[in-house]
Design an enzyme around this catalytic site. Structure first.
Site, PDB file in Angstrom:
ATOM      1  N   GLU A  28       0.845  -1.184   0.000  1.00 34.17           N
ATOM      2  CA  GLU A  28       0.000   0.000   0.000  1.00 34.17           C
ATOM      3  C   GLU A  28       0.889   1.245   0.000  1.00 34.17           C
ATOM      4  O   GLU A  28       2.052   1.187   0.428  1.00 34.17           O
ATOM      5  CB  GLU A  28      -0.897   0.025   1.250  1.00 34.17           C
ATOM      6  N   LYS A  30       2.487   4.560   1.317  1.00 31.09           N
ATOM      7  CA  LYS A  30       2.774   5.195   2.607  1.00 31.09           C
ATOM      8  C   LYS A  30       2.422   6.676   2.465  1.00 31.09           C
ATOM      9  O   LYS A  30       3.158   7.444   1.859  1.00 31.09           O
ATOM     10  CB  LYS A  30       4.244   5.013   2.995  1.00 31.09           C
ATOM     11  N   ARG A  35      -2.208   9.598  11.079  1.00 30.94           N
ATOM     12  CA  ARG A  35      -2.827   8.311  11.407  1.00 30.94           C
ATOM     13  C   ARG A  35      -4.088   8.557  12.237  1.00 30.94           C
ATOM     14  O   ARG A  35      -4.103   9.383  13.158  1.00 30.94           O
ATOM     15  CB  ARG A  35      -1.832   7.467  12.202  1.00 30.94           C
ATOM     16  N   ARG A  50      -2.924   8.815  16.604  1.00 33.43           N
ATOM     17  CA  ARG A  50      -2.017   7.711  16.950  1.00 33.43           C
ATOM     18  C   ARG A  50      -1.675   7.699  18.433  1.00 33.43           C
ATOM     19  O   ARG A  50      -1.515   6.636  19.031  1.00 33.43           O
ATOM     20  CB  ARG A  50      -0.750   7.835  16.105  1.00 33.43           C
ATOM     21  N   PHE A 106      -7.782   1.865   5.551  1.00 31.31           N
ATOM     22  CA  PHE A 106      -7.103   0.648   5.107  1.00 31.31           C
ATOM     23  C   PHE A 106      -7.367  -0.560   5.996  1.00 31.31           C
ATOM     24  O   PHE A 106      -6.853  -1.648   5.730  1.00 31.31           O
ATOM     25  CB  PHE A 106      -5.591   0.868   4.962  1.00 31.31           C
ATOM     26  N   ARG A 177       4.324  -3.098  17.354  1.00 37.25           N
ATOM     27  CA  ARG A 177       5.132  -2.841  16.163  1.00 37.25           C
ATOM     28  C   ARG A 177       5.723  -4.185  15.739  1.00 37.25           C
ATOM     29  O   ARG A 177       6.644  -4.699  16.379  1.00 37.25           O
ATOM     30  CB  ARG A 177       6.240  -1.831  16.452  1.00 37.25           C
TER      31      ARG A 177
END
Length: 204
Positions: A28, A30, A35, A50, A106, A177
């Protein structure tokens, strides 16, 4: 784990060493935006950054997201808020409190009382596209399967930041992460010389 109504720490991407091709990933863009997790109901919308801050008031146009729900009552979307300048995504345009923005969605984390975090990314995306009518302030770019190098080159050629590779079959891990998401960002470099003077170094 029940994530409605939040807050929810978004899943984060690790850094990749460079662009790559892989049949196990889709790719996808960036985006250079903010966010955002959107908690959507037919009658109201709450936007979360975020770092878990409520940013709803900064983007009044996003309160119409509820009208995109197709026969559902509430959902949680993950995406990127994007503002535009001269027809191109612009971070500066996005952070303007009075700037118009769209949500590049997304992922879908929750739908009508059911958390979707455990589902493969492909199933979450399919559920999102089925549950929401895209258009206006809600958009979704189709990912590219496997061809990461070419997609990265095309993104950089358009002046975009790069791409994100997402492993097929992977669940959504709030606040983590992981290597399931890999960001491949274009690094702009500049050659320069840094110099200075110290006391007494200037000749008389």
């Amino acid at each position: 784990m029940t994530i409605w109504p939040g807050p929810v720490a978004p899943m984060l991407a690790s850094r990749a060493t460079g662009p790559f091709d892989s049949p196990d990933h889709w790719f996808e863009i960036k985006w250079d935006g903010i966010r955002c997790l959107a908690f959507v109901e037919t009658g109201r919308v709450r936007l979360q950054s975020r770092n878990l801050l409520d940013i709803t008031a900064r983007y009044p146009g996003m309160t119409a997201l509820g009208r995109h729900l197709r026969g559902h009552h509430r959902a949680v979307l993950d995406g990127e808020l994007l503002g535009f300048r001269d027809g191109r995504p612009s971070f500066q345009a996005t952070i303007r409190a009075d700037g118009a923005a769209v949500l590049m969605a997304f992922d879908l984390l929750h739908l009508d009382g059911e958390d979707l975090l455990h589902l493969p990314i492909e199933d979450r995306r399919a559920a999102m596209e089925k549950a929401f009518a895209l258009g206006g302030e809600l958009i979704c770019a189709a990912p590219v399967l496997g061809r990461g190098r070419a997609y990265y080159s095309a993104a950089v050629g358009q002046g975009l930041e790069g791409v994100v590779a997402k492993r097929l079959g992977s669940p959504y891990r709030p606040g983590a992460r992981t290597r399931d998401w890999l960001k491949i960002a274009h690094r702009r470099t500049l050659d320069c010389v840094v110099c200075g003077l110290t006391a007494g170094a200037v000749p008389a």
